[in-house]
Design a protein around this motif. Structure first.
Motif, PDB file in Angstrom:
ATOM      1  N   TYR A 175       0.801  -1.220   0.000  1.00 23.45           N
ATOM      2  CA  TYR A 175       0.000   0.000   0.000  1.00 23.45           C
ATOM      3  C   TYR A 175       0.834   1.271   0.000  1.00 23.45           C
ATOM      4  CZ  TYR A 175       0.774  -1.214   4.913  1.00 23.45           C
ATOM      5  OH  TYR A 175       1.343  -1.597   6.101  1.00 23.45           O
ATOM      6  N   ASP A 176       2.115   1.168   0.371  1.00 19.09           N
ATOM      7  CA  ASP A 176       2.970   2.358   0.321  1.00 19.09           C
ATOM      8  C   ASP A 176       3.925   2.323  -0.867  1.00 19.09           C
ATOM      9  OD1 ASP A 176       4.420   0.275   1.367  1.00 19.09           O
ATOM     10  OD2 ASP A 176       5.175   1.353   3.114  1.00 19.09           O
ATOM     11  N   HIS A 177       3.646   1.478  -1.841  1.00 14.46           N
ATOM     12  CA  HIS A 177       4.421   1.493  -3.088  1.00 14.46           C
ATOM     13  C   HIS A 177       4.330   2.906  -3.673  1.00 14.46           C
ATOM     14  CE1 HIS A 177       5.559   0.776  -7.257  1.00 14.46           C
ATOM     15  NE2 HIS A 177       5.919  -0.470  -6.955  1.00 14.46           N
ATOM     16  N   PRO A 178       5.431   3.490  -4.104  1.00 12.74           N
ATOM     17  CA  PRO A 178       5.398   4.885  -4.575  1.00 12.74           C
ATOM     18  C   PRO A 178       4.404   5.148  -5.693  1.00 12.74           C
ATOM     19  CG  PRO A 178       7.662   4.152  -4.280  1.00 12.74           C
ATOM     20  CD  PRO A 178       6.801   2.930  -4.111  1.00 12.74           C
ATOM     21  N   ASP A 179       4.080   4.123  -6.487  1.00 10.01           N
ATOM     22  CA  ASP A 179       3.162   4.327  -7.601  1.00 10.01           C
ATOM     23  C   ASP A 179       1.733   3.944  -7.260  1.00 10.01           C
ATOM     24  OD1 ASP A 179       2.948   5.416 -10.083  1.00 10.01           O
ATOM     25  OD2 ASP A 179       3.680   3.683 -11.185  1.00 10.01           O
ATOM     26  N   LEU A 180       1.500   3.521  -5.997  1.00  8.87           N
ATOM     27  CA  LEU A 180       0.155   3.132  -5.571  1.00  8.87           C
ATOM     28  C   LEU A 180      -0.349   3.937  -4.377  1.00  8.87           C
ATOM     29  CD1 LEU A 180       0.404  -0.776  -5.753  1.00  8.87           C
ATOM     30  CD2 LEU A 180      -0.896   0.698  -7.285  1.00  8.87           C
ATOM     31  N   ALA A 181       0.569   4.438  -3.567  1.00 10.14           N
ATOM     32  CA  ALA A 181       0.197   5.053  -2.294  1.00 10.14           C
ATOM     33  C   ALA A 181      -0.872   6.129  -2.449  1.00 10.14           C
ATOM     34  CB  ALA A 181       1.441   5.639  -1.618  1.00 10.14           C
ATOM     35  N   GLY A 182      -0.797   6.919  -3.499  1.00  7.96           N
ATOM     36  CA  GLY A 182      -1.771   7.994  -3.692  1.00  7.96           C
ATOM     37  C   GLY A 182      -3.158   7.521  -4.035  1.00  7.96           C
ATOM     38  N   ASN A 183      -3.304   6.241  -4.398  1.00  6.92           N
ATOM     39  CA  ASN A 183      -4.613   5.707  -4.792  1.00  6.92           C
ATOM     40  C   ASN A 183      -5.108   4.603  -3.863  1.00  6.92           C
ATOM     41  OD1 ASN A 183      -5.004   7.395  -6.949  1.00  6.92           O
ATOM     42  ND2 ASN A 183      -4.331   5.946  -8.502  1.00  6.92           N
ATOM     43  N   ILE A 184      -4.567   4.507  -2.665  1.00 11.60           N
ATOM     44  CA  ILE A 184      -4.972   3.469  -1.725  1.00 11.60           C
ATOM     45  C   ILE A 184      -6.111   3.978  -0.844  1.00 11.60           C
ATOM     46  CG2 ILE A 184      -4.236   2.065   0.226  1.00 11.60           C
ATOM     47  CD1 ILE A 184      -3.142   1.079  -2.419  1.00 11.60           C
ATOM     48  N   TYR A 185      -7.118   3.145  -0.653  1.00 14.22           N
ATOM     49  CA  TYR A 185      -8.265   3.504   0.193  1.00 14.22           C
ATOM     50  C   TYR A 185      -7.858   3.480   1.664  1.00 14.22           C
ATOM     51  CZ  TYR A 185     -12.775   3.398   2.503  1.00 14.22           C
ATOM     52  OH  TYR A 185     -13.837   3.688   3.313  1.00 14.22           O
ATOM     53  N   VAL A 272      -1.674  -6.752  -9.661  1.00 16.99           N
ATOM     54  CA  VAL A 272      -3.071  -6.564 -10.050  1.00 16.99           C
ATOM     55  C   VAL A 272      -3.520  -5.134  -9.759  1.00 16.99           C
ATOM     56  CG1 VAL A 272      -5.440  -7.207  -9.409  1.00 16.99           C
ATOM     57  CG2 VAL A 272      -3.741  -8.991  -9.858  1.00 16.99           C
ATOM     58  N   ALA A 273      -3.182  -4.635  -8.558  1.00 18.37           N
ATOM     59  CA  ALA A 273      -3.599  -3.282  -8.163  1.00 18.37           C
ATOM     60  C   ALA A 273      -3.035  -2.232  -9.102  1.00 18.37           C
ATOM     61  CB  ALA A 273      -3.165  -3.002  -6.725  1.00 18.37           C
ATOM     62  N   VAL A 279      -0.981   5.245  -9.955  1.00 21.37           N
ATOM     63  CA  VAL A 279      -1.181   6.685 -10.139  1.00 21.37           C
ATOM     64  C   VAL A 279      -0.663   7.104 -11.513  1.00 21.37           C
ATOM     65  CG1 VAL A 279      -0.621   8.973  -9.264  1.00 21.37           C
ATOM     66  CG2 VAL A 279      -1.005   7.081  -7.669  1.00 21.37           C
ATOM     67  N   GLY A 280      -1.471   7.825 -12.260  1.00 27.19           N
ATOM     68  CA  GLY A 280      -1.093   8.248 -13.601  1.00 27.19           C
ATOM     69  C   GLY A 280      -0.594   9.679 -13.650  1.00 27.19           C
ATOM     70  N   ASN A 281       0.177   9.939 -14.686  1.00 27.67           N
ATOM     71  CA  ASN A 281       0.662  11.286 -14.947  1.00 27.67           C
ATOM     72  C   ASN A 281       1.487  11.839 -13.790  1.00 27.67           C
ATOM     73  OD1 ASN A 281       0.831  13.444 -16.795  1.00 27.67           O
ATOM     74  ND2 ASN A 281      -0.762  14.584 -15.715  1.00 27.67           N
ATOM     75  N   SER A 448       3.613  -3.974 -14.600  1.00 30.28           N
ATOM     76  CA  SER A 448       2.876  -3.322 -13.523  1.00 30.28           C
ATOM     77  C   SER A 448       3.714  -3.321 -12.257  1.00 30.28           C
ATOM     78  CB  SER A 448       1.542  -4.033 -13.293  1.00 30.28           C
ATOM     79  OG  SER A 448       0.762  -3.356 -12.322  1.00 30.28           O
ATOM     80  N   THR A 449       3.135  -2.815 -11.183  1.00 26.47           N
ATOM     81  CA  THR A 449       3.808  -2.668  -9.906  1.00 26.47           C
ATOM     82  C   THR A 449       4.021  -4.025  -9.225  1.00 26.47           C
ATOM     83  OG1 THR A 449       1.605  -2.212  -9.007  1.00 26.47           O
ATOM     84  CG2 THR A 449       3.014  -0.334  -9.453  1.00 26.47           C
TER      85      THR A 449
END
Length: 750
Positions: A175-185, A272-273, A279-281, A448-449
């Motif tokens: 959940y704290d992956h740099p490319d996922l953290a901003g989109n985690i619930y 998968v996530a 996070v894009g752009n 993917s991540t």
């Protein structure tokens, strides 16, 4: 933070001496366990009050209770199990995880349970495998999936929404992956308290749910393959434990607080996530199908010497958690399940697993599931282990479920199913009749991540945080991501409506005949097929001072170049519409005291008549489906508006006995007067009265009218409490961006 290993030293040392087991050697189910659906008259406690129920006897086949799951209402039973449950006296069915008495095999236990008069179904506690293939070459990092499903074309209309939540039922998420953290619930206090109050035994009280990002449901696995379920543990928000290549971590020996920081035991769920919502752009890594979304991590995997495994009992607990979150008000629009295995239909249909997948579907969540990686025709599998069986859970058929096969990209850029004999890996399962696989999506060599470090011999990791992998596990999240993107653009659409849009928009020329029911995913066409133009009709006008004109939908931008500047118009479905940003700005200027909820934008139209020089006032009419107004909405909840390219707007007023410039009438299409709220199942005629060269006419040429029109829906005042629903420009913009990601739709008629 280090994970405690004191309790696992001996087990780990022994595990290192055991050679790696093949898939055939891995146990298919937890020996001596069963998952049972029974009528509630046994006196068994409900899940919410079953905290101390483990070990008790229900008098069923001499077995004992391991755990209870949330009960199921009889009306939610799968259709093929309804007959068996029809005679139940209580209003609910009990779902329980049981252990066989000592010395009794799983088969014997199941047979005895099925003979019990109160038992609706009994199944072994099957072990599911993640549906990914060994990662491909690390240098093949081209991200081709989004382009293949035409996501970039839809990104022009919107790139997702933070209001949309997707549940990833898998091995967990870093959940704290740099490319996922901003989109985690993240669970807030209200949702967490609502879940806990109704499900007090679902999660440990040692780790707070509020502030966490999901939950982990797993079992402590011994060397013999037997599992004892841990209490569910919320995951995060502390940084995930990553470990290093010199350490092997035994995850079941830590405290609950430490377990909450594992994140992803395999790396599979993180991959998968990323497909759904990296996070894009952001100038980093990859872009998900949704640049903005909220990923809820639901980890249902345990670890053993056989690798990652997901017991059915833990999957059911994960489903109970997702349904509980949905009922607590979390806006979960889709769930991804990229796991499964081959099982007998007689065991699976009407089982507890079937009930729970249906419950997820009935909750209004679109459930996207991997079709499997064995290269088999699910209609008639030829593999020895699969013969006479079907792949589950993907073969469960419910209103809001989708089964997904995997596409590959050929050297020439064309797409094809990655099934046997097509020149690829040949792993994807398929359905020659189309009954068991709905759609295909990109699955081969998907970048993917992933985890960034080694953990428990798992290979789905790379120091860069990204990896290329193949499987129907990668195909399913493309569909899940597409569903979330469509939900962000059309928040009022139900799960079943979005499912139908996805299926109707599929490319039937690829992976359909002999492979699936609908073909290849095309998210742009899913949206574009819905964005049909309204129908222009001949106005029924009796006023002598009004010229009835049959309007034409504008299709040539060059013909309007003296009215609109470059960038003012966009082409969708062969029609021209006002740009999304302009439409949003204009809609906000309609009523300052209202919050915009939705927009149905008409295509730009032109109306020409020589008679306008005599009467000046023209009438143009459109036939519009009732869902353009919102089912159950009244005129007071709406505004019919003229939008200008500078971002301003004029509201049409209801016409009196004598219509005038900027007025309108609405009647039912069958000729009846509008009586009561709008009905999505009906069609309506909107007649607009526009003065040639007047305030509502963009075209200043005599004899011609040009007008982009929209129906703007407002939030009802009572949804804003005692404040009366007033909003500033800032709050209005926030509501618009969250709820009106796609204003550019002229609603399809029913």
């Amino acid at each position: 933070m280090k994970l405690k290993i004191l309790l696992a030293v001996l087990a780990l040392a022994l595990a290192q001496l055991v050679p790696a087991a093949s898939a055939e050697e891995a146990p298919r189910y937890a020996e001596g366990e069963a998952i049972v659906v029974m009528r509630g008259e046994s006196g068994a406690p409900a899940a919410a009050s079953a905290k101390n129920a483990a070990g008790q006897s229900l008098g069923l086949a001499e077995g004992s209770v391991i755990q209870y799951f949330n009960p199921i209402e009889e009306r939610q039973a799968p259709a093929n199990a309804a007959a068996r449950a029809a005679s139940a006296k209580s209003e609910t069915l009990t779902v329980v995880h049981m252990r066989a008495p000592e010395g009794m095999t799983t088969e014997e236990f199941i047979e005895k349970l099925r003979a019990e008069p109160n038992v609706v179904s009994a199944m072994p506690n099957y072990i599911m495998q993640a549906q990914s293939v060994t990662p491909d070459d690390e240098h093949w990092g081209e991200q081709w999936g989004p382009e293949a499903i035409r996501a970039p074309e839809l990104w022009e209309r919107g790139t997702g929404s933070e209001e949309v939540v997707v549940a990833v039922i898998d091995s967990g998420v870093i959940y704290d992956h740099p490319d996922l953290a901003g989109n985690i619930y993240t669970f807030d206090d209200a949702a967490a308290n609502a879940i806990i109050s109704k499900n007090p035994d679902m999660l440990t009280d040692e780790v707070p749910l509020a502030g966490s990002h999901g939950a982990w449901f797993h079992s402590e696995i011994s060397l013999l393959g037997l599992g004892t379920p841990h209490t569910g543990v919320p995951i995060g928000p502390q940084p995930t434990m990553q470990g290093d290549e010199d350490e092997q971590w035994y995850i079941d020996s830590g405290t609950m607080q430490e377990m909450s920081c594992i994140g992803d035991v395999e790396g599979h769920g993180t991959h998968v996530a990323g497909i759904i919502g990296a996070v894009g752009n952001n100038a980093r890594g990859v872009a998900g199908i949704n640049w903005k979304v909220r990923i809820m991590a639901v980890n249902v995997f345990s670890s053993s010497i056989f690798g990652g495994r997901a017991e059915t009992s833990d999957i059911i607990r994960g489903i109970d958690f997702v349904v509980a979150a949905k009922r607590a008000g979390v806006n979960i629009r889709a769930a991804n399940i990229s796991l499964g295995g081959w099982f007998s239909p007689s065991e699976m249909e009407g089982s507890a697993y079937d009930y729970k997948i249906k419950e997820l579907s009935d909750a209004g969540i679109l459930v996207c599931m991997a079709a499997g990686n064995d290269g088999q025709d699910i209609d008639a599998p030829t593999d020895g282990m699969a013969r006479g069986q079907r792949f589950y859970p993907a073969s469960f058929r419910h209103e809001n479920t989708l089964s997904v096969g995997a596409l590959m990209r050929n050297a020439d850029g064309t797409l094809a199913p990655d099934t046997p004999g097509n020149g690829g890996i040949g792993y994807s399962d398929y359905s020659s009749s189309g009954e068991w696989v709905d759609i295909f999506a990109p699955g081969t060599a998907i970048y993917s991540t992933c985890r960034t470090t080694y953990l428990l011999n798992r290979q789905t990791f790379d120091e860069s945080g990204y990896i290329s992998a193949s499987g129907t596990s990668m195909a399913a999240p493309h569909v899940t991501g597409a569903a979330a993107l469509l939900a962000s653009l059309m928040p009022g659409k139900s799960a079943s409506e979005i499912k139908q849009m996805i299926l109707d928009g599929a490319d039937g020329g690829t992976a359909r005949e002999g492979f699936s029911r609908y073909g290849a995913l095309d998210v742009y066409e899913a949206w574009n097929g819905f964005a049909e133009q309204v129908d222009t009709v001949e106005p029924d006008e009796e006023h002598e001072s009004v010229t009835p004109i049959y309007a034409q939908i504008a299709k040539d931008e060059t013909a309007l170049s003296d009215i609109f500047s470059e960038g003012d118009l966009r082409e969708y479905g062969d029609c021209l519409y006002l740009d999304a940003g302009i439409a949003k700005k204009a809609a906000m200027n309609v009523r300052a005291d209202k919050t915009v909820e939705d927009i149905a934008l008409f295509p730009v139209f032109t109306a020409q008549s020589e008679e306008l020089s005599q009467t000046s006032l023209g009438a143009v009419a459109f036939e519009v489906g009732g869902d353009a107004f919102g089912d159950g909405a009244a005129l007071a909840d709406l505004a019919i508006c003229k939008l200008f390219p500078d971002g301003t707007a004029l509201e049409y007023k209801e016409a009196g006995e004598e219509p005038s410039d900027g007025t309108f009438t609405v009647t039912e299409a069958d000729g009846g007067a509008l009586a009561g709220p709008f009905d999505a199942g009906k069609n309506y005629i909107i007649t607009l009265y526009i003065e040639d060269n007047g305030s509502y006419d963009l075209d200043k040429n005599t004899g011609s009218i040009v007008d982009p029109t929209a129906i703007v829906s407002f939030k009802k005042a009572e949804t804003h409490g005692s404040s009366g629903g007033g909003c500033s420009a800032v709050s209005g913009a926030a509501a618009l961006l969250a709820l009106v990601g796609l204003p550019l739709i002229a609603r399809k008629k029913k």
